[in-house]
Design a protein around this motif. Structure first.
Motif, PDB file in Angstrom:
ATOM      1  N   ALA A   1      39.276  86.962  17.878  1.00 48.50           N
ATOM      2  CA  ALA A   1      37.996  87.556  17.488  1.00 48.50           C
ATOM      3  C   ALA A   1      38.121  88.353  16.189  1.00 48.50           C
ATOM      4  N   LEU A   2      39.279  88.953  15.941  1.00 52.15           N
ATOM      5  CA  LEU A   2      39.478  89.773  14.748  1.00 52.15           C
ATOM      6  C   LEU A   2      39.962  88.973  13.543  1.00 52.15           C
ATOM      7  N   GLU A   3      40.353  87.739  13.778  1.00 50.52           N
ATOM      8  CA  GLU A   3      40.994  86.917  12.758  1.00 50.52           C
ATOM      9  C   GLU A   3      40.191  86.770  11.467  1.00 50.52           C
ATOM     10  N   ASN A   4      38.903  86.600  11.554  1.00 46.42           N
ATOM     11  CA  ASN A   4      38.089  86.353  10.368  1.00 46.42           C
ATOM     12  C   ASN A   4      37.257  87.555   9.919  1.00 46.42           C
TER      13      ASN A   4
ATOM     14  N   PRO B   1      36.326  90.850   7.841  1.00 49.10           N
ATOM     15  CA  PRO B   1      36.670  91.291   6.482  1.00 49.10           C
ATOM     16  C   PRO B   1      37.545  92.540   6.527  1.00 49.10           C
ATOM     17  N   GLN B   2      38.221  92.787   5.430  1.00 52.98           N
ATOM     18  CA  GLN B   2      39.108  93.950   5.356  1.00 52.98           C
ATOM     19  C   GLN B   2      38.354  95.257   5.564  1.00 52.98           C
ATOM     20  N   SER B   3      37.089  95.284   5.173  1.00 51.38           N
ATOM     21  CA  SER B   3      36.289  96.493   5.362  1.00 51.38           C
ATOM     22  C   SER B   3      36.117  96.824   6.848  1.00 51.38           C
ATOM     23  N   PHE B   4      36.127  95.818   7.703  1.00 49.28           N
ATOM     24  CA  PHE B   4      36.017  96.034   9.142  1.00 49.28           C
ATOM     25  C   PHE B   4      37.152  96.929   9.647  1.00 49.28           C
ATOM     26  N   PHE B   5      38.333  96.783   9.047  1.00 48.30           N
ATOM     27  CA  PHE B   5      39.509  97.551   9.467  1.00 48.30           C
ATOM     28  C   PHE B   5      39.640  98.867   8.702  1.00 48.30           C
ATOM     29  N   ARG B   6      38.594  99.187   7.927  1.00 44.17           N
ATOM     30  CA  ARG B   6      38.520 100.429   7.158  1.00 44.17           C
ATOM     31  C   ARG B   6      39.656 100.559   6.148  1.00 44.17           C
ATOM     32  N   ILE B   7      40.060  99.426   5.595  1.00 39.92           N
ATOM     33  CA  ILE B   7      41.036  99.457   4.511  1.00 39.92           C
ATOM     34  C   ILE B   7      40.286  99.941   3.272  1.00 39.92           C
TER      35      ILE B   7
ATOM     36  N   HIS C   1      42.729  99.454  -1.833  1.00 40.36           N
ATOM     37  CA  HIS C   1      43.914  98.821  -1.247  1.00 40.36           C
ATOM     38  C   HIS C   1      43.616  97.471  -0.599  1.00 40.36           C
ATOM     39  N   ARG C   2      42.421  96.944  -0.782  1.00 43.80           N
ATOM     40  CA  ARG C   2      42.121  95.629  -0.214  1.00 43.80           C
ATOM     41  C   ARG C   2      42.833  94.553  -1.026  1.00 43.80           C
ATOM     42  N   SER C   3      43.333  93.581  -0.316  1.00 43.17           N
ATOM     43  CA  SER C   3      44.124  92.532  -0.956  1.00 43.17           C
ATOM     44  C   SER C   3      43.275  91.330  -1.322  1.00 43.17           C
ATOM     45  N   ARG C   4      43.469  90.828  -2.530  1.00 43.62           N
ATOM     46  CA  ARG C   4      42.787  89.615  -2.965  1.00 43.62           C
ATOM     47  C   ARG C   4      43.257  88.406  -2.164  1.00 43.62           C
ATOM     48  N   SER C   5      44.462  88.467  -1.663  1.00 44.27           N
ATOM     49  CA  SER C   5      45.028  87.343  -0.911  1.00 44.27           C
ATOM     50  C   SER C   5      44.793  87.492   0.595  1.00 44.27           C
TER      51      SER C   5
ATOM     52  N   THR D   1      47.378 103.744  -9.675  1.00 46.52           N
ATOM     53  CA  THR D   1      48.465 103.625  -8.713  1.00 46.52           C
ATOM     54  C   THR D   1      48.412 104.817  -7.768  1.00 46.52           C
ATOM     55  N   LYS D   2      48.421 104.513  -6.507  1.00 46.40           N
ATOM     56  CA  LYS D   2      48.334 105.550  -5.490  1.00 46.40           C
ATOM     57  C   LYS D   2      49.329 105.175  -4.397  1.00 46.40           C
ATOM     58  N   THR D   3      50.159 106.101  -4.012  1.00 43.09           N
ATOM     59  CA  THR D   3      51.118 105.844  -2.945  1.00 43.09           C
ATOM     60  C   THR D   3      50.362 105.661  -1.640  1.00 43.09           C
ATOM     61  N   LEU D   4      50.786 104.664  -0.879  1.00 41.15           N
ATOM     62  CA  LEU D   4      50.136 104.411   0.407  1.00 41.15           C
ATOM     63  C   LEU D   4      50.520 105.496   1.408  1.00 41.15           C
ATOM     64  N   GLY D   5      49.520 106.111   1.989  1.00 42.28           N
ATOM     65  CA  GLY D   5      49.762 107.041   3.079  1.00 42.28           C
ATOM     66  C   GLY D   5      49.600 106.299   4.399  1.00 42.28           C
ATOM     67  N   ALA D   6      49.911 106.946   5.493  1.00 40.88           N
ATOM     68  CA  ALA D   6      49.806 106.306   6.797  1.00 40.88           C
ATOM     69  C   ALA D   6      48.389 105.824   7.081  1.00 40.88           C
ATOM     70  N   ASP D   7      47.382 106.599   6.684  1.00 39.33           N
ATOM     71  CA  ASP D   7      45.998 106.198   6.914  1.00 39.33           C
ATOM     72  C   ASP D   7      45.623 104.950   6.131  1.00 39.33           C
ATOM     73  N   ASP D   8      46.269 104.736   4.985  1.00 38.64           N
ATOM     74  CA  ASP D   8      46.038 103.536   4.192  1.00 38.64           C
ATOM     75  C   ASP D   8      46.852 102.368   4.726  1.00 38.64           C
ATOM     76  N   PHE D   9      48.100 102.659   5.066  1.00 41.23           N
ATOM     77  CA  PHE D   9      49.061 101.612   5.415  1.00 41.23           C
ATOM     78  C   PHE D   9      48.772 100.952   6.769  1.00 41.23           C
ATOM     79  N   LEU D  10      48.509 101.746   7.781  1.00 42.95           N
ATOM     80  CA  LEU D  10      48.386 101.206   9.137  1.00 42.95           C
ATOM     81  C   LEU D  10      47.286 100.166   9.325  1.00 42.95           C
ATOM     82  N   PRO D  11      46.097 100.322   8.759  1.00 42.87           N
ATOM     83  CA  PRO D  11      45.086  99.275   8.955  1.00 42.87           C
ATOM     84  C   PRO D  11      45.454  97.934   8.309  1.00 42.87           C
ATOM     85  N   MET D  12      46.288  97.987   7.286  1.00 49.42           N
ATOM     86  CA  MET D  12      46.664  96.763   6.599  1.00 49.42           C
ATOM     87  C   MET D  12      47.511  95.908   7.501  1.00 49.42           C
TER      88      MET D  12
END
Length: 133
Positions: free
Chosen positions: A45-48, A50-56, A60-64, A122-133
């Motif tokens: 269900a989560l596979e498709n 968008p990255q915004s759904f995961f609050r990324i 930090h959203r990835s083009r790929s 350039t911004k270092t990834l914090g835990a709040d940024d990293f974990l949803p990815m």
């Protein structure tokens, strides 16, 4: 020293875990069957989404769509047997997230992306940024 420890760990898993795997798996599969099916359904269900759904955050959203990270996890965790290989894949995926994020920020400065302008400083990834990815 680290290489030696990894080699010993893998050999121990090959000698101990692999021979016991079928017995262990039999009990685990039956014990966790319903939970496994529920997890597979939720992942599908989560596979498709968008990255915004995961609050990324937009910056930090990835083009790929994190495809290289997904590939590492699918092959290393999904298709491997040994726990040490699965753990190595999780660590490699975490490294790939950091690498890919930095690379995409430097290669595509000031580009429009999906649902908003990408902030490229350039911004270092914090835990709040990293974990949803």
């Amino acid at each position: 020293d680290e290489l030696f420890r990894e080699a010993v760990r893998e050999q121990v898993e090959l000698e101990v875990y692999v021979p016991l795997r079928s017995t262990i798996s039999k009990y685990l599969v039956y014990a966790w069957f319903n939970e496994d099916m529920e997890m597979k359904h939720k992942m599908k269900a989560l596979e498709n989404k968008p990255q915004s759904f995961f609050r990324i955050p937009k910056e930090h959203r990835s083009r790929s769509d994190w495809s290289s990270v997904s590939k590492i996890l699918k092959e290393g965790v999904g298709r491997s047997t040994l726990p040490c290989v699965k753990l190595r894949a999780i660590v490699d995926a975490a490294k790939e997230i950091t690498h890919l994020d930095a690379e995409e920020r430097s290669v595509f400065p000031e580009a429009t992306f999906f649902d908003g302008k990408v902030v490229t400083k350039t911004k270092t990834l914090g835990a709040d940024d990293f974990l949803p990815m």
